[in-house]
Scaffold this active site. Structure first.
Site, PDB file in Angstrom:
ATOM      1  N   HIS A  57      20.344 -20.863 -10.277  1.00 41.43           N
ATOM      2  CA  HIS A  57      20.544 -21.939  -9.307  1.00 41.43           C
ATOM      3  C   HIS A  57      21.251 -23.102 -10.014  1.00 41.43           C
ATOM      4  CE1 HIS A  57      18.008 -19.612  -6.832  1.00 41.43           C
ATOM      5  NE2 HIS A  57      16.931 -20.369  -6.760  1.00 41.43           N
ATOM      6  N   GLU A 100       0.810  -1.228   0.000  1.00 39.83           N
ATOM      7  CA  GLU A 100       0.000   0.000   0.000  1.00 39.83           C
ATOM      8  C   GLU A 100       0.845   1.281   0.000  1.00 39.83           C
ATOM      9  OE1 GLU A 100      -3.164  -0.702   2.687  1.00 39.83           O
ATOM     10  OE2 GLU A 100      -4.124   1.238   2.242  1.00 39.83           O
ATOM     11  N   ARG A 146       0.162 -24.705  -4.108  1.00 42.49           N
ATOM     12  CA  ARG A 146       0.670 -25.837  -4.886  1.00 42.49           C
ATOM     13  C   ARG A 146       0.263 -27.203  -4.333  1.00 42.49           C
ATOM     14  NH1 ARG A 146       6.483 -23.467  -4.760  1.00 42.49           N
ATOM     15  NH2 ARG A 146       6.309 -21.712  -6.192  1.00 42.49           N
ATOM     16  N   ARG A 182      22.333 -21.726   0.083  1.00 34.63           N
ATOM     17  CA  ARG A 182      22.331 -20.365  -0.499  1.00 34.63           C
ATOM     18  C   ARG A 182      23.767 -19.940  -0.740  1.00 34.63           C
ATOM     19  NH1 ARG A 182      18.033 -18.506  -2.649  1.00 34.63           N
ATOM     20  NH2 ARG A 182      16.772 -18.630  -0.764  1.00 34.63           N
ATOM     21  N   LYS A 202       9.690 -28.660  -0.438  1.00 36.63           N
ATOM     22  CA  LYS A 202       9.043 -28.313  -1.719  1.00 36.63           C
ATOM     23  C   LYS A 202       9.604 -29.169  -2.840  1.00 36.63           C
ATOM     24  CE  LYS A 202       8.430 -23.403  -0.719  1.00 36.63           C
ATOM     25  NZ  LYS A 202       9.027 -22.099  -0.971  1.00 36.63           N
ATOM     26  N   ASN A 258      16.487 -18.840 -11.884  1.00 32.39           N
ATOM     27  CA  ASN A 258      15.394 -18.890 -10.906  1.00 32.39           C
ATOM     28  C   ASN A 258      14.305 -17.855 -11.122  1.00 32.39           C
ATOM     29  OD1 ASN A 258      17.900 -17.483  -9.907  1.00 32.39           O
ATOM     30  ND2 ASN A 258      16.425 -16.623  -8.486  1.00 32.39           N
ATOM     31  N   CYS A 307      11.468 -22.645  -7.814  1.00 34.61           N
ATOM     32  CA  CYS A 307      12.506 -22.440  -8.842  1.00 34.61           C
ATOM     33  C   CYS A 307      13.478 -23.625  -8.991  1.00 34.61           C
ATOM     34  CB  CYS A 307      13.274 -21.154  -8.564  1.00 34.61           C
ATOM     35  SG  CYS A 307      13.551 -20.827  -6.826  1.00 34.61           S
ATOM     36  N   SER A 310      19.085 -13.882  -5.536  1.00 40.06           N
ATOM     37  CA  SER A 310      17.816 -13.353  -6.056  1.00 40.06           C
ATOM     38  C   SER A 310      16.659 -14.289  -5.723  1.00 40.06           C
ATOM     39  CB  SER A 310      17.908 -13.104  -7.559  1.00 40.06           C
ATOM     40  OG  SER A 310      18.245 -14.304  -8.233  1.00 40.06           O
TER      41      SER A 310
HETATM   42  N1  LIG Z   1      12.853 -14.906  -6.357  1.00 41.29           N
HETATM   43  C1  LIG Z   1      12.740 -16.080  -6.955  1.00 41.29           C
HETATM   44  O1  LIG Z   1      13.711 -16.584  -7.572  1.00 41.29           O
HETATM   45  C2  LIG Z   1      11.452 -16.836  -6.919  1.00 41.29           C
HETATM   46  C3  LIG Z   1      11.342 -17.994  -7.702  1.00 41.29           C
HETATM   47  C4  LIG Z   1      10.144 -18.711  -7.686  1.00 41.29           C
HETATM   48  C5  LIG Z   1       9.109 -18.274  -6.905  1.00 41.29           C
HETATM   49  N2  LIG Z   1       9.239 -17.156  -6.130  1.00 41.29           N
HETATM   50  C6  LIG Z   1       8.069 -16.734  -5.344  1.00 41.29           C
HETATM   51  O2  LIG Z   1       7.549 -15.544  -5.966  1.00 41.29           O
HETATM   52  C7  LIG Z   1       7.024 -14.668  -4.969  1.00 41.29           C
HETATM   53  C8  LIG Z   1       7.722 -13.307  -5.096  1.00 41.29           C
HETATM   54  O3  LIG Z   1       9.105 -13.478  -4.867  1.00 41.29           O
HETATM   55  P1  LIG Z   1      10.163 -12.273  -4.989  1.00 41.29           P
HETATM   56  O4  LIG Z   1      11.480 -12.926  -4.918  1.00 41.29           O
HETATM   57  O5  LIG Z   1       9.807 -11.408  -6.143  1.00 41.29           O
HETATM   58  O6  LIG Z   1       9.878 -11.471  -3.616  1.00 41.29           O
HETATM   59  P2  LIG Z   1      10.155  -9.927  -3.272  1.00 41.29           P
HETATM   60  O7  LIG Z   1      11.321  -9.435  -4.051  1.00 41.29           O
HETATM   61  O8  LIG Z   1      10.196  -9.859  -1.790  1.00 41.29           O
HETATM   62  O9  LIG Z   1       8.825  -9.164  -3.796  1.00 41.29           O
HETATM   63  C9  LIG Z   1       7.577  -9.267  -3.155  1.00 41.29           C
HETATM   64  C10 LIG Z   1       6.576  -8.357  -3.837  1.00 41.29           C
HETATM   65  O10 LIG Z   1       5.306  -8.476  -3.184  1.00 41.29           O
HETATM   66  C11 LIG Z   1       4.850  -7.177  -2.820  1.00 41.29           C
HETATM   67  N3  LIG Z   1       4.029  -7.213  -1.601  1.00 41.29           N
HETATM   68  C12 LIG Z   1       4.437  -7.527  -0.335  1.00 41.29           C
HETATM   69  N4  LIG Z   1       3.377  -7.431   0.506  1.00 41.29           N
HETATM   70  C13 LIG Z   1       2.311  -7.033  -0.235  1.00 41.29           C
HETATM   71  C14 LIG Z   1       0.941  -6.739   0.066  1.00 41.29           C
HETATM   72  N5  LIG Z   1       0.456  -6.845   1.308  1.00 41.29           N
HETATM   73  N6  LIG Z   1       0.114  -6.361  -0.947  1.00 41.29           N
HETATM   74  C15 LIG Z   1       0.592  -6.236  -2.205  1.00 41.29           C
HETATM   75  N7  LIG Z   1       1.870  -6.484  -2.558  1.00 41.29           N
HETATM   76  C16 LIG Z   1       2.715  -6.892  -1.576  1.00 41.29           C
HETATM   77  C17 LIG Z   1       6.121  -6.383  -2.607  1.00 41.29           C
HETATM   78  O11 LIG Z   1       5.811  -4.998  -2.671  1.00 41.29           O
HETATM   79  P3  LIG Z   1       6.732  -3.905  -1.944  1.00 41.29           P
HETATM   80  O12 LIG Z   1       7.908  -3.715  -2.847  1.00 41.29           O
HETATM   81  O13 LIG Z   1       5.852  -2.727  -1.899  1.00 41.29           O
HETATM   82  O14 LIG Z   1       7.081  -4.459  -0.599  1.00 41.29           O
HETATM   83  C18 LIG Z   1       6.946  -6.869  -3.788  1.00 41.29           C
HETATM   84  O15 LIG Z   1       6.488  -6.244  -4.971  1.00 41.29           O
HETATM   85  C19 LIG Z   1       7.237 -15.361  -3.615  1.00 41.29           C
HETATM   86  O16 LIG Z   1       6.066 -16.083  -3.271  1.00 41.29           O
HETATM   87  C20 LIG Z   1       8.380 -16.329  -3.911  1.00 41.29           C
HETATM   88  O17 LIG Z   1       8.375 -17.440  -3.048  1.00 41.29           O
HETATM   89  C21 LIG Z   1      10.377 -16.430  -6.129  1.00 41.29           C
END
Ligand SMILES: NC(=O)c1ccc[n+]([C@@H]2O[C@H](COP(=O)([O-])OP(=O)(O)OC[C@H]3O[C@@H](n4cnc5c(N)ncnc54)[C@H](OP(=O)(O)O)[C@@H]3O)[C@@H](O)[C@H]2O)c1
Length: 340
Positions: free
Chosen positions: A233, A38, A113, A226, A205, A316, A150, A179
């Protein structure tokens, strides 16, 4: 052709920005409604994002406004297709509600999932799983289609052509980039010059999702680590097959892996590429291939005693996240787009 408007939830995160980067070039979909937390609402994407992709920010999307989560506004904007890159705890609340309201959700979060009727879809591996949307009540309701975690995506894709040999046991050690933990992720003081031999929930997972996608009941022994690498990865895999298998058999199976019939724009012509060089693949290759980041690279096929070993690399945030979701949405559109 008019592009299909889509909403992106979690647009400012690492996966969210990968979505914007990939979709800026996509012929079918166009980002039209961005959601983040928000506090960012009302400001532009370029003002609020910490851009970390190793490419320039797409200038045509940089001015898009960030919104807070608002189901009615998404509907008003005409975004029936939603790409979700929300943290798991937020996705757990929002994604089922989106489905109830008729949205078609393509999610990266682990939240749904484990639901029996929610597919974990990799178009080259289990395209038939897309039909589970009808068990979720589609088209009266919406649906949720997830992509795998991933590391699982890379493993499941590399194993798909090998399932025919019978897989008894899988031993896999992952070397997962920063990342993968999102932004800002892990403290620099914990990871600089260091490795962390634990990633919360990741090993569970890999076991559950690999079995669900490949429809196998093999024993799986993962160790997830990590490492201080930005993208990609790497995974070291050892397999005990039921049949007698030589390294040349698995290389041949990867080379002959044909996926043409479900081909979509974001799917590479060769989804698995074997590297014959001894020191490849490595994370420096994460954005190789076309589209960049969508190919899974394998290498170092070898045999010790009764097991076959190899190494794989998966990007990833592209193949393991945003690109996988886009590919899933493209497959849905190809098969059922006339119903939207
Ligand atoms: N990173 C990877 O390699 C990867 C791979 C596969 C799956 N995933 C999955 O994909 C998802 C996102 O991962 P990420 O790495 O992109 O995480 P991230 O960098 O932490 O990004 C999270 C996003 O969600 C938003 N957000 C947080 N709280 C929110 C709320 N209450 N309402 C609306 N938006 C909200 C954040 O906005 P703000 O910037 O405003 O906080 C940000 O845009 C996760 O479920 C993760 O497990 C990630």
């Amino acid at each position: 052709m008019n592009k299909v408007k889509v909403g992106i939830l979690g647009a400012t995160g690492l996966v969210g920005q990968a979505f914007l980067w990939m979709l800026s070039k996509n012929k079918l979909f166009i980002p039209s409604f961005l959601v983040a937390s928000e506090k960012r609402a009302g400001r532009s994407f370029k003002e609020e994002v910490r851009w970390l992709m190793p490419y320039s920010m797409p200038s045509d999307l940089a001015e898009l406004e960030i919104n807070k989560m608002d189901f009615n506004a998404l509907e008003k904007e005409g975004c029936k297709i939603i790409f979700s890159a929300l943290p798991k705890n937020i996705a757990t609340e929002i994604e089922p509600e989106l489905r109830k309201r008729g949205f078609l959700v393509f999610s990266n979060a682990g939240a749904m999932r484990r639901e029996e009727n929610v597919p974990i879809l990799i178009p080259e591996v289990n395209p038939e799983a897309i039909e589970l949307i009808y068990k979720q009540g589609y088209p009266e309701n919406g649906f949720i289609i997830t992509n795998a975690n991933c590391s699982t995506t890379g493993l499941a894709l590399a194993l798909a052509p090998l399932v025919k040999y019978g897989i008894d046991e899988i031993y896999v050690t992952t070397y997962q980039s920063l990342s993968g933990a999102g932004y800002p992720g892990i403290s620099s003081m914990d990871i600089l010059g260091n490795l962390i031999p634990y990633i919360d929930g990741e090993e569970e997972k890999m076991i559950f999702e690999t079995r669900k996608i490949l429809k196998i009941s093999s024993s799986i022994f993962p160790t997830c680590i990590r490492v201080p690498v930005m993208f990609g990865h790497l995974e070291s895999v050892w397999i005990k097959f039921k049949e007698r298998v030589k390294p040349k058999d698995i290389i041949e199976a990867w080379t002959q892996f044909e996926v043409g019939k479900n081909q979509t724009e974001s799917q590479p012509s060769k989804s698995i590429v074997y590297c014959p060089e001894q020191d490849r693949p490595h994370p420096g290759m994460s954005f190789h291939g076309s589209p960049p980041g969508m190919t899974v690279y394998t290498g170092r096929a070898r045999k010790y005693e009764d097991k076959i070993g190899f190494v794989l690399l998966v990007n990833n945030i592209i193949r393991g996240a945003a690109g996988g979701s886009i590919q899933n949405a493209e497959l849905f559109y190809k098969k059922h787009g006339n119903q939207i």
